[in-house]
Design a protein around this motif. Sequence first.
Motif, mmCIF file in Angstrom:
data_model
loop_
_atom_site.group_PDB
_atom_site.id
_atom_site.type_symbol
_atom_site.label_atom_id
_atom_site.label_comp_id
_atom_site.label_asym_id
_atom_site.label_seq_id
_atom_site.Cartn_x
_atom_site.Cartn_y
_atom_site.Cartn_z
ATOM 1 N N LEU A 20 1.038 -1.175 -0.188
ATOM 2 C CA LEU A 20 0.028 0.012 0.082
ATOM 3 C C LEU A 20 0.916 1.231 0.010
ATOM 4 C CD1 LEU A 20 -2.440 -0.975 2.547
ATOM 5 C CD2 LEU A 20 -2.992 -0.944 0.227
ATOM 6 N N PRO A 21 0.335 2.502 -0.373
ATOM 7 C CA PRO A 21 0.953 3.646 -0.216
ATOM 8 C C PRO A 21 1.679 3.822 1.176
ATOM 9 C CG PRO A 21 -1.133 4.031 -1.404
ATOM 10 C CD PRO A 21 -1.015 2.630 -0.799
ATOM 11 N N LEU A 22 2.691 4.446 1.260
ATOM 12 C CA LEU A 22 3.439 4.722 2.679
ATOM 13 C C LEU A 22 2.557 5.133 3.660
ATOM 14 C CD1 LEU A 22 6.357 4.850 4.062
ATOM 15 C CD2 LEU A 22 6.034 7.508 3.393
ATOM 16 N N GLU A 23 1.638 5.942 3.511
ATOM 17 C CA GLU A 23 0.855 6.390 4.541
ATOM 18 C C GLU A 23 -0.321 5.310 4.846
ATOM 19 O OE1 GLU A 23 2.531 9.725 2.092
ATOM 20 O OE2 GLU A 23 1.292 7.813 1.762
ATOM 21 N N GLN A 24 -0.387 4.431 4.310
ATOM 22 C CA GLN A 24 -1.236 3.164 4.799
ATOM 23 C C GLN A 24 -0.423 2.061 4.841
ATOM 24 O OE1 GLN A 24 -4.213 2.795 1.712
ATOM 25 N NE2 GLN A 24 -4.172 5.272 1.076
ATOM 26 N N ALA A 25 0.844 1.581 4.510
ATOM 27 C CA ALA A 25 1.325 0.639 4.506
ATOM 28 C C ALA A 25 1.727 -0.014 6.061
ATOM 29 C CB ALA A 25 2.626 0.728 3.703
ATOM 30 N N THR A 26 1.906 -1.236 5.987
ATOM 31 C CA THR A 26 2.542 -1.830 7.100
ATOM 32 C C THR A 26 3.731 -2.714 6.797
ATOM 33 O OG1 THR A 26 0.258 -2.201 8.345
ATOM 34 C CG2 THR A 26 1.837 -3.712 8.957
ATOM 35 N N MET A 27 4.726 -2.781 7.677
ATOM 36 C CA MET A 27 5.794 -3.456 7.505
ATOM 37 C C MET A 27 5.822 -4.989 7.020
ATOM 38 S SD MET A 27 8.563 -1.471 9.806
ATOM 39 C CE MET A 27 8.570 0.330 9.805
ATOM 40 N N LEU A 28 6.760 -5.631 6.569
ATOM 41 C CA LEU A 28 6.818 -7.135 6.324
ATOM 42 C C LEU A 28 6.453 -7.768 7.698
ATOM 43 C CD1 LEU A 28 9.669 -7.159 3.891
ATOM 44 C CD2 LEU A 28 7.359 -7.496 3.370
ATOM 45 N N PRO A 29 5.790 -9.078 7.442
ATOM 46 C CA PRO A 29 5.431 -9.784 8.623
ATOM 47 C C PRO A 29 6.918 -10.489 9.401
ATOM 48 C CG PRO A 29 5.019 -10.813 7.002
ATOM 49 C CD PRO A 29 5.307 -9.456 6.336
ATOM 50 N N GLY A 30 6.813 -10.415 10.457
ATOM 51 C CA GLY A 30 8.072 -10.983 11.141
ATOM 52 C C GLY A 30 8.727 -12.457 10.775
ATOM 53 N N ALA A 31 7.684 -13.223 10.115
ATOM 54 C CA ALA A 31 8.261 -14.504 9.336
ATOM 55 C C ALA A 31 9.297 -14.420 8.414
ATOM 56 C CB ALA A 31 6.978 -15.262 9.151
ATOM 57 N N ALA A 32 9.070 -13.199 7.593
ATOM 58 C CA ALA A 32 10.020 -12.597 6.652
ATOM 59 C C ALA A 32 11.392 -12.680 7.135
ATOM 60 C CB ALA A 32 9.347 -11.430 6.031
ATOM 61 N N TYR A 33 11.519 -12.511 8.290
ATOM 62 C CA TYR A 33 12.861 -12.295 8.909
ATOM 63 C C TYR A 33 13.339 -13.564 9.951
ATOM 64 C CZ TYR A 33 11.656 -7.327 7.795
ATOM 65 O OH TYR A 33 11.248 -6.251 7.413
ATOM 66 N N THR A 34 12.329 -14.352 10.256
ATOM 67 C CA THR A 34 12.792 -15.300 11.279
ATOM 68 C C THR A 34 12.358 -16.704 10.545
ATOM 69 O OG1 THR A 34 10.433 -15.069 12.140
ATOM 70 C CG2 THR A 34 12.290 -13.778 13.196
ATOM 71 N N ASP A 35 11.489 -17.033 9.696
ATOM 72 C CA ASP A 35 11.376 -18.356 9.350
ATOM 73 C C ASP A 35 12.257 -18.793 8.223
ATOM 74 O OD1 ASP A 35 10.015 -20.223 7.248
ATOM 75 O OD2 ASP A 35 8.646 -20.129 9.171
ATOM 76 N N TYR A 36 12.901 -20.001 8.592
ATOM 77 C CA TYR A 36 13.668 -20.613 7.766
ATOM 78 C C TYR A 36 13.226 -20.893 6.292
ATOM 79 C CZ TYR A 36 18.080 -23.152 6.656
ATOM 80 O OH TYR A 36 19.450 -23.486 6.087
ATOM 81 N N GLY A 37 12.208 -21.231 6.104
ATOM 82 C CA GLY A 37 11.183 -21.642 4.839
ATOM 83 C C GLY A 37 11.454 -20.306 3.879
ATOM 84 N N VAL A 38 11.272 -19.130 4.623
ATOM 85 C CA VAL A 38 11.309 -17.893 3.723
ATOM 86 C C VAL A 38 12.701 -17.748 3.381
ATOM 87 C CG1 VAL A 38 11.081 -15.335 4.067
ATOM 88 C CG2 VAL A 38 9.318 -16.876 5.171
ATOM 89 N N PHE A 39 13.621 -18.018 4.236
ATOM 90 C CA PHE A 39 15.123 -17.659 3.961
ATOM 91 C C PHE A 39 15.316 -18.794 2.895
ATOM 92 C CE2 PHE A 39 19.181 -20.051 4.600
ATOM 93 C CZ PHE A 39 20.125 -18.978 4.623
ATOM 94 N N GLU A 40 15.111 -19.928 2.815
ATOM 95 C CA GLU A 40 15.351 -20.606 1.589
ATOM 96 C C GLU A 40 14.603 -20.373 0.453
ATOM 97 O OE1 GLU A 40 17.235 -23.525 1.260
ATOM 98 O OE2 GLU A 40 17.972 -23.305 3.320
ATOM 99 N N TRP A 41 13.546 -19.771 0.267
ATOM 100 C CA TRP A 41 12.740 -19.269 -0.764
ATOM 101 C C TRP A 41 13.514 -18.022 -1.233
ATOM 102 C CZ3 TRP A 41 10.635 -14.688 -2.491
ATOM 103 C CH2 TRP A 41 9.880 -14.863 -3.810
#
Length: 381
Positions: A20-41
């Motif tokens: 979403l536009p900056l004024e409406q947006a939310t940052m990436l979910p925590g799993a994007a930084y901590t989940d090993y499956g995301v890391f592998e992807w």
Amino acid sequence: MTVTNPALPLSAAEIVRTCLPLEQATMLPGAAYTDYGVFEWERANFFARGWICAGHVEQVARRGDFLTVEAGGENVLVIGDDDGLPRAFLNTCRHRGARLVVAPSGTLRRIQCSYHAWTYGFDGSLKNAPFTDGLQDFDPKCFALHEVRLAVVEGLVLLDLSGEAPPPQAHIGDLAPLLAKYRNADLKRGARIVYDVDANWKAIGENYSECLHCPGVHPELNRLSHYLSGESIEGAGLWCGGSMTLAPGVEDMTVDGARVREPIAGVDVRSILYFLIFPNTLVSLHPDYVMLHTLWPKSPERTEVVCEWFFEPEAIAAPDFDPTDAVEFWDQVNREDWEVCALTQRGMESRSFTPGRYTTQEDDVHTFDVMIAERYLEALR
């Protein structure tokens, strides 16, 4: 080259909110930084498909000069060939698969496997394979090293493990003229520090892309350039970034704010330009030097960061050349950054963590996150 593509364990509904536009947006979910499956992807899709920066061309500008990088699940050997042009190969012997070169950088007289002495030219061709003369249907031309697509754009050595990425010029886009203005392709390395950072690679990229944290985390940096002094720069290509303006009386981002070297001809001596090139490159353009960080993810919560400083050849050739003023200053700033990135990583591992909102001073962070989020959504949809 075939690369296994794992499933992406994220929710599209969460990722959409980042786009979403900056004024409406939310940052990436925590799993994007901590989940090993995301890391592998990410390793399969960001680092094994598309352009990544291996380093600066100066490191492989002479015959036999090499560097090795671990990217996308592969170890890659980048080396200057017989004409001094960079080539890249999978760092694997074609006999039994042994790693050919173990050192991170240096100069080779030849590429020879330490296991059974298979020897290769700097063009990847097989030159010698002991006791293969009597084999049937053995053609040395069929056992050259596996070549990796390589391009050099304004001094940056780019690799594409998939061989399918769009043209490298499209990746760098409108950033190329700025790199050219700072003569990046002609600069020589004056210093190098390798850091082991306890944080996800994206958290490091986000931290680099804003100075909202500078007054509290980097008081010395904020003294040299006020954290609200810069502005974002936009243009074509997969990058984001902008400028910072030096404070009155300050000449450079060094330990004492003074400049001891002549500035690069034709550049704005009052501005510092900083850019993040997706996915793993941070390049900072200073009046008299260029600083390059490359990010190498090792796990969801650990990243190797290679930081290098490049100067004009004439400056390095001077008998009194000393990069300490710049290196010591940025080494301190780097370590301050790594500390808060590690704190962020620890906090995101909480079961109660929910992504926050962007502030109006985090437009470059949002731009970087959208580059990631759009690729997540392509996979999820």
